[in-house]
Write a protein that holds these residues in place. Structure first.
Motif, short mmCIF file in Angstrom:
data_model
loop_
_atom_site.label_atom_id
_atom_site.label_comp_id
_atom_site.label_asym_id
_atom_site.label_seq_id
_atom_site.Cartn_x
_atom_site.Cartn_y
_atom_site.Cartn_z
N GLN A 1 -41.73 31.94 12.41
CA GLN A 1 -42.18 30.50 11.69
C GLN A 1 -41.95 30.10 10.58
N GLU A 2 -41.31 31.40 9.63
CA GLU A 2 -41.36 30.59 8.84
C GLU A 2 -40.29 32.07 7.57
N CYS A 3 -38.66 31.28 7.12
CA CYS A 3 -38.40 32.02 6.34
C CYS A 3 -38.09 31.17 5.02
N MET A 4 -38.01 31.89 4.03
CA MET A 4 -36.92 31.24 2.63
C MET A 4 -35.91 30.58 2.58
N ALA B 1 -29.96 20.12 -4.37
CA ALA B 1 -29.41 21.21 -4.25
C ALA B 1 -29.84 22.40 -5.29
N GLY B 2 -29.48 23.75 -4.56
CA GLY B 2 -29.92 24.94 -4.96
C GLY B 2 -31.54 25.47 -5.20
N MET B 3 -32.59 24.28 -5.01
CA MET B 3 -33.89 24.32 -5.01
C MET B 3 -34.08 25.72 -4.39
N PRO B 4 -35.40 26.43 -3.83
CA PRO B 4 -35.60 27.41 -2.68
C PRO B 4 -36.94 27.07 -2.75
N VAL B 5 -37.36 26.77 -1.17
CA VAL B 5 -38.31 26.33 -0.93
C VAL B 5 -38.70 27.06 0.72
N ALA B 6 -39.53 26.77 0.94
CA ALA B 6 -40.10 28.04 2.30
C ALA B 6 -40.21 27.25 3.62
N ALA B 7 -39.39 27.10 4.42
CA ALA B 7 -38.96 26.63 5.61
C ALA B 7 -40.60 26.83 6.96
N GLN B 8 -41.21 26.03 6.85
CA GLN B 8 -42.16 26.16 7.80
C GLN B 8 -42.52 25.30 9.08
N ILE B 9 -42.25 25.75 10.21
CA ILE B 9 -42.24 24.58 11.63
C ILE B 9 -43.76 25.14 12.11
N ASP B 10 -43.54 23.61 12.88
CA ASP B 10 -45.05 23.20 12.88
C ASP B 10 -44.88 24.21 15.01
N TRP B 11 -45.68 25.13 14.63
CA TRP B 11 -45.27 26.15 15.35
C TRP B 11 -45.75 25.81 16.89
N THR B 12 -47.51 25.31 16.87
CA THR B 12 -47.86 24.56 18.45
C THR B 12 -46.65 24.00 19.32
N ARG B 13 -46.24 23.27 18.61
CA ARG B 13 -44.77 22.17 19.43
C ARG B 13 -44.39 23.63 19.58
N ARG B 14 -44.09 24.41 18.22
CA ARG B 14 -42.68 24.68 18.73
C ARG B 14 -42.89 25.75 20.39
#
Length: 243
Positions: A14-17, A92-105
């Motif tokens: 559901q999430e990754c860096m 570009a180069g910025m770290p982010v946490a990518a989080q999906i809408d799990w209920t939707r997925r």
């Protein structure tokens, strides 16, 4: 830089860096993502990118990249309306946490696996499909009448059978020698990359597919046929919804 598509091997992630690789008018590109881009009939994921200061940039949709150097797995994350201020801080180069809408997925996963089960219930070629949060729509190539009760009973039996759903692959050459594996007429599996991803519902169905699926058919849960209609002289459309 190619995007590492983590959902290919783990649909439950559901999430990754990630690291932002590009921000332009087409969307936001990351070096790795859990977001599924629209394709193969399945809707793209929505969710959030969490910035280093904790701000949450809403993502409304995910699409395949049309960048000239894009690979088949490259995706762009489309910001929701009203995100302009946060977009200006994204570089570009910025770290982010990518989080999906799990209920939707997860609804997409249930509906997509249900559509594969339908290919076992109704052994006809498929000429179009759509997997959304609210329904799964399949157009079967047949002029024979289809009974709602037969479809619902067949689907329910396969769900109750608790069949494992696994991911495998096949070479381009092997797929060419086994054309019966390709059930969809409107969406052709990607070839030319060496191997093609397969989704295997044990003892039920095996076909090329790049979408996200549940791990066991029992997770599909109860579904009902919302509509059966004659779409064309040679096709019958079936729409599934959650019961």
């Amino acid at each position: 830089m190619a995007t590492e598509a983590l959902f290919r091997s783990d649909a439950y992630l559901q999430e990754c860096m990630s690291i932002v690789t590009r921000v332009d008018e087409t969307g936001i590109a990351l070096d790795r993502t859990v977001f599924y881009p629209h394709g193969g009939g399945q809707a793209g994921d929505a969710g959030w990118l969490v910035l280093p200061d904790g701000a949450r940039l809403a993502i409304a949709d995910t699409r395949k990249s049309k960048h000239p150097e894009a690979t088949p797995d490259d995706a762009v994350h489309l910001p929701a309306p009203g995100q302009e201020a946060l977009l200006q801080t994204l570089v570009a180069g910025m770290p982010v946490a990518a989080q999906i809408d799990w209920t939707r997925r997860y609804r997409h996963m249930r509906f997509h696996t249900a559509s594969h089960l339908m290919c076992a219930v109704l052994p006809y070629p498929v000429d179009g499909c759509s997997i959304t949060t609210e329904y799964a729509r399949l157009d079967f190539v047949t002029n024979e009448p289809i009974a709602r009760e037969t479809v619902e009973a067949g689907l329910a039996a396969l769900v109750a059978g608790a069949h494992p759903v696994t991911i495998d692959s096949i070479s381009d050459e092997e797929l060419e020698a086994r054309p019966e594996l390709v059930r969809t007429m409107s969406v052709k599996p990607p070839s030319g990359l060496g191997r093609v991803r397969l989704v295997h519902v044990e003892d039920v169905d095996l076909q090329p597919c790049g979408g996200t699926h549940v791990a066991n058919t029992r997770e599909v849960g109860e579904m009902r046929v919302a509509k059966i209609e004659k779409k064309t002289a040679r096709t019958r459309r079936i729409v599934l919804e959650l019961a």
